[in-house]
Design a protein around this motif. Structure first.
Motif, mmCIF file in Angstrom:
data_model
loop_
_atom_site.group_PDB
_atom_site.id
_atom_site.type_symbol
_atom_site.label_atom_id
_atom_site.label_comp_id
_atom_site.label_asym_id
_atom_site.label_seq_id
_atom_site.Cartn_x
_atom_site.Cartn_y
_atom_site.Cartn_z
ATOM 1 N N TYR A 68 0.829 -1.199 0.000
ATOM 2 C CA TYR A 68 0.000 0.000 0.000
ATOM 3 C C TYR A 68 0.863 1.247 0.000
ATOM 4 C CZ TYR A 68 -4.078 -2.818 0.934
ATOM 5 O OH TYR A 68 -5.084 -3.727 0.834
ATOM 6 N N THR A 69 0.645 2.072 -0.980
ATOM 7 C CA THR A 69 1.157 3.434 -0.971
ATOM 8 C C THR A 69 -0.074 4.314 -1.136
ATOM 9 O OG1 THR A 69 1.468 3.536 -3.361
ATOM 10 C CG2 THR A 69 3.322 2.737 -2.063
ATOM 11 N N GLU A 70 0.051 5.570 -0.902
ATOM 12 C CA GLU A 70 -1.098 6.457 -1.053
ATOM 13 C C GLU A 70 -1.310 6.771 -2.529
ATOM 14 O OE1 GLU A 70 -3.294 7.472 1.166
ATOM 15 O OE2 GLU A 70 -2.267 6.214 2.619
ATOM 16 N N PRO A 71 -2.456 6.406 -3.090
ATOM 17 C CA PRO A 71 -2.693 6.633 -4.514
ATOM 18 C C PRO A 71 -2.627 8.102 -4.915
ATOM 19 C CG PRO A 71 -4.314 5.136 -3.618
ATOM 20 C CD PRO A 71 -3.551 5.682 -2.465
ATOM 21 N N GLY A 72 -2.905 9.006 -3.985
ATOM 22 C CA GLY A 72 -2.887 10.424 -4.309
ATOM 23 C C GLY A 72 -1.523 11.085 -4.150
ATOM 24 N N GLU A 73 -0.499 10.317 -3.753
ATOM 25 C CA GLU A 73 0.851 10.867 -3.616
ATOM 26 C C GLU A 73 1.696 10.370 -4.780
ATOM 27 O OE1 GLU A 73 2.475 9.844 0.156
ATOM 28 O OE2 GLU A 73 0.831 10.772 1.257
ATOM 29 N N PHE A 74 2.404 11.278 -5.421
ATOM 30 C CA PHE A 74 3.148 10.908 -6.616
ATOM 31 C C PHE A 74 4.618 10.731 -6.278
ATOM 32 C CE2 PHE A 74 -0.748 12.833 -7.821
ATOM 33 C CZ PHE A 74 -1.236 11.894 -8.716
ATOM 34 N N ASN A 75 4.930 9.550 -5.708
ATOM 35 C CA ASN A 75 6.301 9.225 -5.327
ATOM 36 C C ASN A 75 6.913 8.224 -6.297
ATOM 37 O OD1 ASN A 75 4.831 6.986 -4.692
ATOM 38 N ND2 ASN A 75 5.317 6.972 -2.518
ATOM 39 N N GLY A 76 6.279 8.026 -7.452
ATOM 40 C CA GLY A 76 6.803 7.098 -8.444
ATOM 41 C C GLY A 76 6.380 5.665 -8.239
ATOM 42 N N VAL A 77 5.587 5.391 -7.191
ATOM 43 C CA VAL A 77 5.144 4.028 -6.911
ATOM 44 C C VAL A 77 3.624 3.989 -6.923
ATOM 45 C CG1 VAL A 77 5.191 2.127 -5.268
ATOM 46 C CG2 VAL A 77 7.164 3.637 -5.477
ATOM 47 N N PRO A 78 3.031 3.159 -7.779
ATOM 48 C CA PRO A 78 1.574 3.062 -7.796
ATOM 49 C C PRO A 78 1.063 2.281 -6.596
ATOM 50 C CG PRO A 78 2.500 1.461 -9.300
ATOM 51 C CD PRO A 78 3.649 2.272 -8.768
ATOM 52 N N PRO A 79 -0.210 2.437 -6.257
ATOM 53 C CA PRO A 79 -0.782 1.597 -5.221
ATOM 54 C C PRO A 79 -0.968 0.200 -5.801
ATOM 55 C CG PRO A 79 -2.476 2.968 -6.168
ATOM 56 C CD PRO A 79 -1.188 3.378 -6.801
ATOM 57 N N VAL A 80 -0.045 -0.702 -5.510
ATOM 58 C CA VAL A 80 -0.019 -2.013 -6.149
ATOM 59 C C VAL A 80 -0.764 -3.018 -5.291
ATOM 60 C CG1 VAL A 80 1.465 -3.859 -6.999
ATOM 61 C CG2 VAL A 80 2.167 -1.492 -7.241
ATOM 62 N N PHE A 81 -1.664 -3.766 -5.903
ATOM 63 C CA PHE A 81 -2.442 -4.769 -5.207
ATOM 64 C C PHE A 81 -2.150 -6.135 -5.825
ATOM 65 C CE2 PHE A 81 -4.388 -1.116 -3.691
ATOM 66 C CZ PHE A 81 -4.913 -0.353 -4.726
ATOM 67 N N ASP A 82 -2.416 -7.178 -5.078
ATOM 68 C CA ASP A 82 -2.273 -8.545 -5.585
ATOM 69 C C ASP A 82 -0.877 -8.816 -6.140
ATOM 70 O OD1 ASP A 82 -4.988 -8.949 -5.024
ATOM 71 O OD2 ASP A 82 -5.566 -8.183 -6.972
ATOM 72 N N LEU A 83 0.151 -8.429 -5.395
ATOM 73 C CA LEU A 83 1.506 -8.544 -5.924
ATOM 74 C C LEU A 83 1.932 -9.973 -6.215
ATOM 75 C CD1 LEU A 83 3.616 -6.015 -3.866
ATOM 76 C CD2 LEU A 83 2.847 -5.853 -6.203
ATOM 77 N N ALA A 84 1.703 -10.874 -5.289
ATOM 78 C CA ALA A 84 2.296 -12.203 -5.420
ATOM 79 C C ALA A 84 1.306 -13.293 -5.795
ATOM 80 C CB ALA A 84 3.000 -12.579 -4.123
ATOM 81 N N GLY A 85 0.049 -12.963 -6.005
ATOM 82 C CA GLY A 85 -0.919 -14.002 -6.274
ATOM 83 C C GLY A 85 -1.057 -14.917 -5.065
ATOM 84 N N ARG A 86 -1.367 -16.181 -5.295
ATOM 85 C CA ARG A 86 -1.483 -17.147 -4.198
ATOM 86 C C ARG A 86 -0.398 -18.191 -4.339
ATOM 87 N NH1 ARG A 86 -7.509 -18.230 -2.232
ATOM 88 N NH2 ARG A 86 -8.224 -16.085 -2.277
ATOM 89 N N GLN A 87 0.120 -18.619 -3.202
ATOM 90 C CA GLN A 87 1.212 -19.583 -3.199
ATOM 91 C C GLN A 87 1.064 -20.488 -1.981
ATOM 92 O OE1 GLN A 87 4.898 -17.607 -3.853
ATOM 93 N NE2 GLN A 87 6.101 -19.261 -3.013
ATOM 94 N N GLU A 88 1.423 -21.739 -2.140
ATOM 95 C CA GLU A 88 1.324 -22.669 -1.021
ATOM 96 C C GLU A 88 2.583 -22.597 -0.175
ATOM 97 O OE1 GLU A 88 -0.632 -26.898 -0.130
ATOM 98 O OE2 GLU A 88 0.681 -26.851 -1.890
ATOM 99 N N VAL A 89 2.400 -22.508 1.136
ATOM 100 C CA VAL A 89 3.502 -22.517 2.092
ATOM 101 C C VAL A 89 3.552 -23.917 2.686
ATOM 102 C CG1 VAL A 89 4.375 -21.553 4.246
ATOM 103 C CG2 VAL A 89 3.224 -20.067 2.584
ATOM 104 N N THR A 90 4.697 -24.591 2.498
ATOM 105 C CA THR A 90 4.786 -25.986 2.911
ATOM 106 C C THR A 90 5.841 -26.248 3.981
ATOM 107 O OG1 THR A 90 6.347 -26.430 1.116
ATOM 108 C CG2 THR A 90 3.997 -26.818 0.667
ATOM 109 N N SER A 91 6.646 -25.232 4.299
ATOM 110 C CA SER A 91 7.711 -25.446 5.283
ATOM 111 C C SER A 91 7.866 -24.213 6.154
ATOM 112 C CB SER A 91 9.025 -25.770 4.570
ATOM 113 O OG SER A 91 9.420 -24.676 3.777
ATOM 114 N N GLU A 92 8.705 -24.334 7.183
ATOM 115 C CA GLU A 92 8.908 -23.224 8.119
ATOM 116 C C GLU A 92 9.435 -21.977 7.428
ATOM 117 O OE1 GLU A 92 8.136 -22.828 11.445
ATOM 118 O OE2 GLU A 92 6.993 -24.649 11.031
ATOM 119 N N VAL A 93 10.297 -22.141 6.403
ATOM 120 C CA VAL A 93 10.840 -21.014 5.652
ATOM 121 C C VAL A 93 10.445 -21.185 4.195
ATOM 122 C CG1 VAL A 93 12.913 -19.798 4.930
ATOM 123 C CG2 VAL A 93 12.790 -20.756 7.234
ATOM 124 N N THR A 94 9.718 -20.220 3.672
ATOM 125 C CA THR A 94 9.268 -20.258 2.281
ATOM 126 C C THR A 94 9.605 -18.933 1.623
ATOM 127 O OG1 THR A 94 7.444 -21.744 2.828
ATOM 128 C CG2 THR A 94 7.282 -20.547 0.741
#
Length: 181
Positions: free
Chosen positions: A47-73
């Motif tokens: 989350y960044t503020e959509p109304g602030e122009f710092n060069g970064v868009p408000p990005v959603f759904d970055l990583a999709g879904r992923q299965e976590v199967t171990s203590e470190v993923t």
């Protein structure tokens, strides 16, 4: 992106749990396990503020879904696209700008988003606590956002926007704007 906030959701046996963290100085983030592995993690919106122009868009759904199967993923590397100022104007069916229009949302087609916009005296979208019009949007190849508002009967999507280095401007006509108030 040091200090940027990360939120993820985890799903296990039909139950949802949310967790938050932030990006460290090296550009990494670590999430505590909300469940014992094996579970699915997703969302990971930055989350960044959509109304602030710092060069970064408000990005959603970055990583999709992923299965976590171990203590470190390792969830993978995410490259944040550049943002461009995108102007969005709302007008009525006569073409007149809609001033102080009801709270407006920007969302990904998948549904994640921000709800903190209104319009200025010329009908241009502006963050409710902002001083500049426009949205920090990624280029069309990196994603697009839907502009929507809610009324008593549900929600209405006015249209889809994106950003470009040439500067994009979108105008959407709103039928019967009084039903949103």
């Amino acid at each position: 992106m040091s200090g940027a906030g990360i939120q993820a959701f985890a799903v296990k046996d039909g139950e949802f749990e949310y967790t938050r963290t932030s990006v460290d100085d090296s550009g990494h983030f670590v999430l505590d396990h909300p469940y014992e592995p094996r579970y699915t993690i997703g969302g990971v919106p930055l989350y960044t503020e959509p109304g602030e122009f710092n060069g970064v868009p408000p990005v959603f759904d970055l990583a999709g879904r992923q299965e976590v199967t171990s203590e470190v993923t390792f969830l993978g590397r995410v490259e944040i696209p550049e943002a461009y100022r995108t102007e969005v104007q709302l007008v009525d069916t006569a073409g007149e700008p809609l001033e102080d229009f009801t709270p407006i949302s920007i969302r990904t087609p998948g549904g994640s988003g921000e709800n903190n916009f209104t319009t200025d005296g010329e009908g241009y979208m502006i963050a409710e606590d902002g001083s500049e019009t426009g949205i920090a949007a990624p280029s069309q190849e990196h994603g697009e956002y839907e502009i929507e508002a809610r009324h008593d009967d549900g929600r209405e999507v006015f249209g889809t926007i994106y950003g470009s280095s040439e500067g994009e401007e979108f105008t959407f006509e709103v039928e019967d704007p009084d039903r949103f108030r």
